[in-house]
Design an enzyme around this catalytic site. Structure first.
Site, short mmCIF file in Angstrom:
data_model
loop_
_atom_site.label_atom_id
_atom_site.label_comp_id
_atom_site.label_asym_id
_atom_site.label_seq_id
_atom_site.Cartn_x
_atom_site.Cartn_y
_atom_site.Cartn_z
CE LYS A 174 -1.73 2.73 2.96
NZ LYS A 174 -1.67 4.02 2.24
CD GLU A 189 13.11 3.65 7.77
OE1 GLU A 189 13.04 4.57 8.63
OE2 GLU A 189 13.09 3.85 6.56
CD GLU A 194 10.65 11.96 11.43
OE1 GLU A 194 9.57 11.41 11.72
OE2 GLU A 194 11.54 11.40 10.78
CB CYS A 219 13.13 8.52 8.03
SG CYS A 219 13.95 7.48 6.83
#
Ligand code: NAI
Length: 794
Positions: free
Chosen positions: A195, A269, A400, A303
């Site tokens: 997906k 991850e 983040e 990331c």
């Protein structure tokens, strides 16, 4: 008008527009009538409930296409197609699968430009990046894994594919993340339902078409588009054997919980807040250039972006000046322009999030600096931003941001640099800049991050594993270790369920009783025997109900003390592998010397035959892991850049272990030894049924030079202590052996700090057999791989 001198021309020269022509790609979209269904069983399928959503170009706001919104029924159809295709795909010889992966690599190369443009218009990233980085790496991934498909049986003998794999990917590197997921899954013989992210589904659909073009059997790769709800349906589907996810830590946590009640293998991850550490002896111009790739690559939506700049105080001012000068030359604008450095942010909501976090950082004391650069009149853009004087606890130093925003801090000594760098819940990547090989490698080794780039940043290759520590997730993508995420021992899924998952059989419930009768067994914490905090002991009875002795009842406080003692003993991990091997051999020697006495005591609980076998096999197991201690080495990769990547097998840290109930001695050693051999420190809950034998183990340990705190033992009620271990925020991993219910609890409760959980999934492991009970499979879970990239040449 006076003619300009060459010098004047050179200094005033500006970039003209250099737009990439998207015509071919738009024609491709038109060929699909700008409307896409799901790719299921090798054909395009309209969504069952007829729902579509729009995908837009974030640099212009223009609609690109309608894409199917996947429902649970669509996901179900895709999983069924993948299941149906599994047997045929696995029946192919490795060479046949290798040919398909090779064909996929070739086809990606043939359509490279279309894919690059499609990626750029759907995501907003500069064409320079999609053309020169994303798409070539996609092809490299399929080539590399074509090789593994070919070598699979030789190199992974005894392992087989997990089965049907559900893969969920984010929007920042849409096609590259697809390649990271699909290539290893196919190479190892799995079938896939993927997906893509809702903002960037188009290249995954183009890839689906490529699968058809190369004649990949229908159902081997299925693509279902949609949003988080579609992802959730895939995660929860009962017929999926493994989930691989890349995305936010928040969703990763939800997936950990959602898969706890199943035997689905999981790799995550997740986010990062990677440090970019610059020492005073670094080549500052290179470090500045590195930052351009570190935080402004892909608009900072990376990331592993080097989003925390840690500068040694002595060069902070100079570096900041150089950085600001370089930032003033960055060009923000239309992603299809080949001279653009920073393109568009993927979506309005992401732009707002960046802005909100920056404002919050300023409110918390940060100084904000942005260059005077031209900004496009429309579209979703954000200026490259430098936040200085950031406090290490500020939101912009901890969360983040996923945007072109750098948070800068200073440090004085290498030690302080390491402390600051590790002061985060994440652990995905790090960059270290120093011309001193000693400083850079010493610091690299101490950083808690899955990837460390020395004098470089954001380098990726299919051969070099990528993945996180801590809340950046677990599992690796790329390299040999990445393949193991899609494999498991052939016998594992067929193993019977454990007969008694560490729970007491009926009628044997422990009763509170008065203190020990003839022999006092205590806890073992920090190298010392300690009384249980609860002040309680429980009677331990043999098979016929006879009283064997009393065992202390450890509680939450004892576990906390044990974890603290383990943390203090981390020098065990730093000791040489040779030292660890010697200690394990010595434990074997001492266990063997006391073998007769220990066998007799164990026989009272488990019978003479089993006791003798357990003691014999435990001594052998000690020899095995002593042998492995200095042999389970890492590798050096040779990626296609002027770098070597040192893939080091590192201890995970402090690990909790819940031991099997039925093999009190051998079960304990089988789980604890691989961890110790790897240099982890351990808090073990021994067999609840027969914990008394641990009293003898303490005495063996005390005479074997194992440093205090390396192994701590807390007997007690396994289910209670398991919960404390799973919820403990200072544990890095949890190994849990028990029935399905106990394994579910371990996984569900560990979601808090996302510690890695390895369990037997409620299946019985025959610890008496060396094939099932020891070796690489255990060690692979006792280590995590850190890739340190080291450049060479001028
Ligand atoms: P997200 O984690 O929500 O989305 C990633 C993928 O997961 C998408 O395909 C999404 O549809 C899917 N998803 C969402 N909820 C799900 C669920 N409950 N179950 C299964 N799948 C689900 O990330 P989002 O919202 O796009 O971005 C938010 C923030 O996450 C970003 O600002 C960034 O900080 C972080 N992020 C980190 C990424 C990384 O690579 N580390 C990638 C994308 C986002």
């Amino acid at each position: 008008m006076t003619a300009m001198s060459v010098i004047e021309k050179f200094t005033t020269m500006d970039y003209g527009p250099a737009p990439e022509d998207p015509k071919e790609t738009l024609v491709w979209l038109d060929r699909h009538s700008r409307k896409f269904g799901h790719f299921i069983g090798g054909t395009w399928k309209s969504p069952r409930d007829g729902k579509y959503f729009e995908t837009r170009d974030p640099s212009t706001g223009e609609k690109l296409a309608d894409v199917a919104q996947g429902s649970a029924a669509d996901v179900d159809a895709a999983v069924k197609a993948a299941r149906k295709a599994l047997a045929g795909w696995q029946a192919l010889r490795p060479h046949e699968r290798a040919k398909f992966l090779y064909a996929l690599a070739r086809q990606v190369q043939k359509h490279a430009r279309r894919l690059a443009v499609l990626e750029t218009i759907d995501n907003g990233k500069p064409i320079r990046e999609s053309r020169d980085i994303d798409i070539p790496l996609v092809a490299r991934h399929f080539y590399y894994h074509a090789g593994w498909a070919q070598l699979l049986e030789q190199e992974f003998f005894g392992y087989k594919a997990c089965g049907v794999v559900g893969q969920i990917i984010p929007w920042n590197f849409p096609l590259l993340m697809l390649a990271w997921k699909i290539a290893p899954a196919l190479a190892t013989g799995n079938t896939v339902v993927l997906k893509p992210a809702e903002y960037t589904p188009l290249t995954a659909l183009a890839f689906a078409e490529i699968c058809r073009e190369v004649g990949l059997p229908g159902g081997v790769v299925n693509v279902v588009t949609g949003d988080g709800a579609t992802g959730e349906a895939l995660v929860k589907h009962a017929s999926v054997d493994k989930i691989a996810f890349t995305g936010s830590t928040e969703v990763g946590r939800a997936i950990r919980k959602a898969t706890a009640n199943s035997a689905k293998k999981l790799s995550l991850e997740l986010g990062g807040k990677s440090p970019y550490v610059v020492f005073e002896d670094a080549d500052l111009d290179s470090a500045v250039e590195g930052l351009v790739d570190g935080i402004w690559f892909n608009q900072g939506q990376v990331c592993c972006a080097g989003s925390r700049l840690l500068m040694q105080e002595s060069i902070a001012e100079k570096l900041t000046r150089k950085l600001q000068a370089r930032m003033s030359t960055l060009r923000v604008g239309a992603p299809l322009d080949k001279g653009i450095d920073i393109g568009a942010i993927v979506a309005q909501v992401q732009l707002e999030r960046i802005d909100r976090l920056v404002k919050q950082g300023i409110a918390e004391g940060a100084t904000c600096w942005q260059p005077e650069v031209l900004m496009p009149a429309r579209g979703l853009y954000y200026k490259p931003t430098l936040l200085s004087n950031v406090h290490p606890t500020s939101i912009v130093a901890q969360q983040e941001i996923f945007g072109p925003v750098l948070a800068a801090m200073t440090f004085r000594t290498p030690r302080e640099a390491v402390e600051l760098a590790n002061n985060t819940v994440y652990g995905l990547a790090a960059s270290v800049w120093s011309e001193s090989v000693n400083v850079s490698l010493q610091v690299a080794a101490q950083l808690k991050a899955g990837v460390v780039w020395v004098n470089s940043t954001n380098l990726f290759d299919a051969a070099c594993g990528f993945g996180g520590y801590r809340e950046s997730g677990f599992g690796r993508e790329g390299g040999r270790e990445g393949l193991l995420e899609y494999l498991e021992p052939t016998w594992f899924r067929k193993a019977p369920a454990v007969r008694n998952g560490g729970k007491r059989e009926k009628g044997e419930a422990p009763e509170m009783a008065s203190p020990a009768i003839d022999r006092t067994v205590k806890l073992y914490i920090g190298g010392k025997q300690a009384r249980p905090d609860s002040g309680y002991s429980v009677e331990i009875r043999g098979k016929k109900g006879e009283l064997l002795g009393e065992s202390p009842l450890g509680n939450r406080k004892d576990i906390r003390n044990a974890v603290e003692a383990s943390r203090k003993a981390e020098a065990w991990g730093k000791s040489s592998a040779h030292t660890r091997a010697q200690v394990l051999y010595y434990i074997a020697e001492n266990l063997s010397q006391r073998g007769g006495e220990i066998t007799r005591r164990l026989a009272a609980a488990v019978g003479k035959k089993q006791a003798a076998e357990e003691v014999r096999a435990s001594v052998e197991r000690l020899f095995s892991y002593a042998a492995w201690a200095d042999k389970f080495d890492g590798t050096v990769h040779n990626p296609p850049m002027r770098n070597v990547s040192i893939a080091m097998n590192e201890a995970i840290g402090t690990v909790g272990v819940v031991c099997p109930a039925d093999l009190p001695l051998l079960g304990f050693f089988s789980l604890v030894l691989p961890l110790l051999s790897a240099g982890n420190t351990v808090v073990a809950v021994p067999s609840e049924k027969y914990p008394l034998i641990t009293g003898d183990i303490y005495q063996v340990l005390e005479t074997s030079d194992l440093p205090g705190g390396a192994l701590n033992i807390v007997p007690g009620r396994a289910t209670e202590l398991l919960k404390v271990l799973a919820e403990h925020d200072d544990l890095d991993a949890l190994w849990c052996y028990g029935n399905a219910e106990i394994c579910t609890t371990a996984k569900a409760l560990s979601a808090g700090n996302l510690k890695q959980v390895w369990s037997n999934e409620g299946r019985e492991i025959d610890f008496l057999s060396a094939k099932e009970g020891e070796g690489r499979w255990f060690l692979q879970h006792a280590y995590q791989v850190k890739n340190i990239w080291v450049p060479y040449g001028e």
